[in-house]
Write an enzyme that holds these catalytic residues in place. Structure first.
Site, PDB file in Angstrom:
ATOM      1  CG  ASP A  11      -0.548  -0.591   2.493  1.00 11.27           C
ATOM      2  OD1 ASP A  11       0.998  -0.359   2.677  1.00 11.27           O
ATOM      3  OD2 ASP A  11      -0.968  -0.958   3.275  1.00 11.27           O
ATOM      4  CG  ASP A  41      -8.743  -1.119  11.893  1.00  7.23           C
ATOM      5  OD1 ASP A  41      -7.973  -1.770  11.442  1.00  7.23           O
ATOM      6  OD2 ASP A  41      -9.219  -0.091  11.266  1.00  7.23           O
ATOM      7  CG  HIS A  52      -5.925  -2.207   8.648  1.00 10.92           C
ATOM      8  ND1 HIS A  52      -6.165  -0.826   9.396  1.00 10.92           N
ATOM      9  CD2 HIS A  52      -4.636  -2.444   8.621  1.00 10.92           C
ATOM     10  CE1 HIS A  52      -4.700  -0.693   9.684  1.00 10.92           C
ATOM     11  NE2 HIS A  52      -3.915  -1.374   9.331  1.00 10.92           N
ATOM     12  CD  GLU A  71      -8.577   1.061   7.956  1.00  9.83           C
ATOM     13  OE1 GLU A  71      -8.618   0.114   8.853  1.00  9.83           O
ATOM     14  OE2 GLU A  71      -7.883   2.251   8.119  1.00  9.83           O
TER      15      GLU A  71
HETATM   16  C1  F6R Z   1       1.479  -1.597   6.120  1.00 16.68           C
HETATM   17  C2  F6R Z   1       0.113  -1.865   6.370  1.00 16.68           C
HETATM   18  C3  F6R Z   1      -0.671  -2.270   7.416  1.00 16.68           C
HETATM   19  C4  F6R Z   1      -0.046  -2.590   8.796  1.00 16.68           C
HETATM   20  C5  F6R Z   1      -0.735  -2.468   9.834  1.00 16.68           C
HETATM   21  C6  F6R Z   1      -0.173  -2.573  11.217  1.00 16.68           C
HETATM   22  O1  F6R Z   1       1.974  -1.716   4.916  1.00 16.68           O
HETATM   23  O2  F6R Z   1      -0.548  -2.618   5.276  1.00 16.68           O
HETATM   24  O3  F6R Z   1      -1.687  -3.048   7.086  1.00 16.68           O
HETATM   25  O4  F6R Z   1       0.707  -3.614   8.450  1.00 16.68           O
HETATM   26  O5  F6R Z   1      -1.445  -1.216  10.139  1.00 16.68           O
HETATM   27  O6  F6R Z   1       0.793  -1.725  11.508  1.00 16.68           O
HETATM   28  P1  F6R Z   1       2.029  -1.868  12.546  1.00 16.68           P
HETATM   29  O7  F6R Z   1       2.699  -3.157  12.153  1.00 16.68           O
HETATM   30  O8  F6R Z   1       2.766  -0.786  12.553  1.00 16.68           O
HETATM   31  O9  F6R Z   1       1.151  -2.238  13.694  1.00 16.68           O
END
Ligand code: F6R
Length: 261
Positions: A67, A136, A138, A143
């Site tokens: 992303d 959450d 995702h 989301e």
């Molecule tokens: C990042 C991504 C997100 C993260 C998620 C967890 O490329 O795709 O889905 O993996 O927000 O973030 P962290 O690892 O910072 O807790």
């Protein structure tokens, strides 16, 4: 879905790096899927260590990011393309241009999403996709409420995700972009092996839903229950709400070491 409970992020990183290392031994030109955020950092550090020790090379690897934020200046340190360069790509022998991501600054964002899908398909798809999970539920930036059949597209980040990510923007929620381009859930599901890493108590609820909840767009990561090869690696804190934690530990302890993840 295989659930692997480990004492800490370093132990998880060693297992994931073992898996990447054996994939690259079998297929030096493998296609990797890279995640940003905190979760994969220990894995990247471990891969860098092994690269520096001469145990692996990524010289023939291609990689796709999950992303990208929309609208961050090209040189912004939190632009995911820059983050992945700093945290991983620039520390190993991945050739310039080997890492691709959706272009969050394109004039025509839907066209950039379609081009990204085409690029992943042209590379033959992703062999091993690294994933983190949001509190959450995702994965990538799909989301809650995301279509379980979604492909790469523009998404609006929830306020919870923007609050979670404000730590990368000096604590300023308003500095976190509202929109992103993200691989869809169906895009992620097309990868041949999904490897999700989650650590810390803040992920315990999401991990519980991911592994043991019903499949639902309300907890988008639950789509992984439909993947034929999904591995979820968690530390004790992230595993704290798993009802079958004892069983997962027993299964992993009884697994032959040659089998990998
Ligand atoms: C990042 C991504 C997100 C993260 C998620 C967890 O490329 O795709 O889905 O993996 O927000 O973030 P962290 O690892 O910072 O807790």
């Amino acid at each position: 879905m295989e659930v692997v409970i480990q004492p800490d992020a370093a132990a998880i990183a060693r297992l994931v790096a073992d898996e990447v290392q054996s994939l690259l031994a079998a297929r030096p030109d493998a296609v990797l899927g890279l995640a940003t955020g905190s979760s994969p950092l220990a894995v990247y550090d471990e891969l860098v260590r092994r690269y520096e020790a001469g145990a692996l090379s990524l010289a023939r690897v291609r990689a796709f990011m999950l992303d990208e934020y929309v609208g961050l200046p090209d040189d912004h340190p939190e632009r995911y393309r820059n983050v992945i360069e700093r945290e991983f790509a620039g520390r190993v022998d991945l050739p310039a241009g080997a890492v691709q991501g959706p272009d969050g600054n394109a004039e025509d964002l839907p066209a950039a999403c379609a081009a990204y899908e085409a690029a992943i398909a042209a590379a033959g798809g992703v062999d091993l996709q690294l994933l983190g999970i949001g509190s959450d539920g995702h994965i990538a930036f799909n989301e809650p409420g995301s279509s379980l059949a979604s492909r790469t597209r523009i998404k609006t980040l929830t306020s919870q995700t923007r609050r979670d990510n404000a730590r990368f923007f000096d604590g300023d929620v308003e500095a976190v972009p509202r929109h992103c381009l993200t691989q869809g859930l169906a895009t992620i599901m097309s990868a041949r092996h999904l490897v999700l890493v989650a650590t810390g108590a803040g992920k315990a609820e999401a991990v519980h839903h991911l592994v043991e909840g019903p499949v639902s767009a309300m907890w988008p990561a639950t789509i992984m229950q439909h993947h034929p090869r999904a591995t979820v690696l968690v530390d004790d804190a992230a595993a704290s709400r798993l009802q079958l934690a004892g069983y997962y530990r027993e299964v992993f302890a009884g697994k032959p070491s040659w089998q990998g993840l």
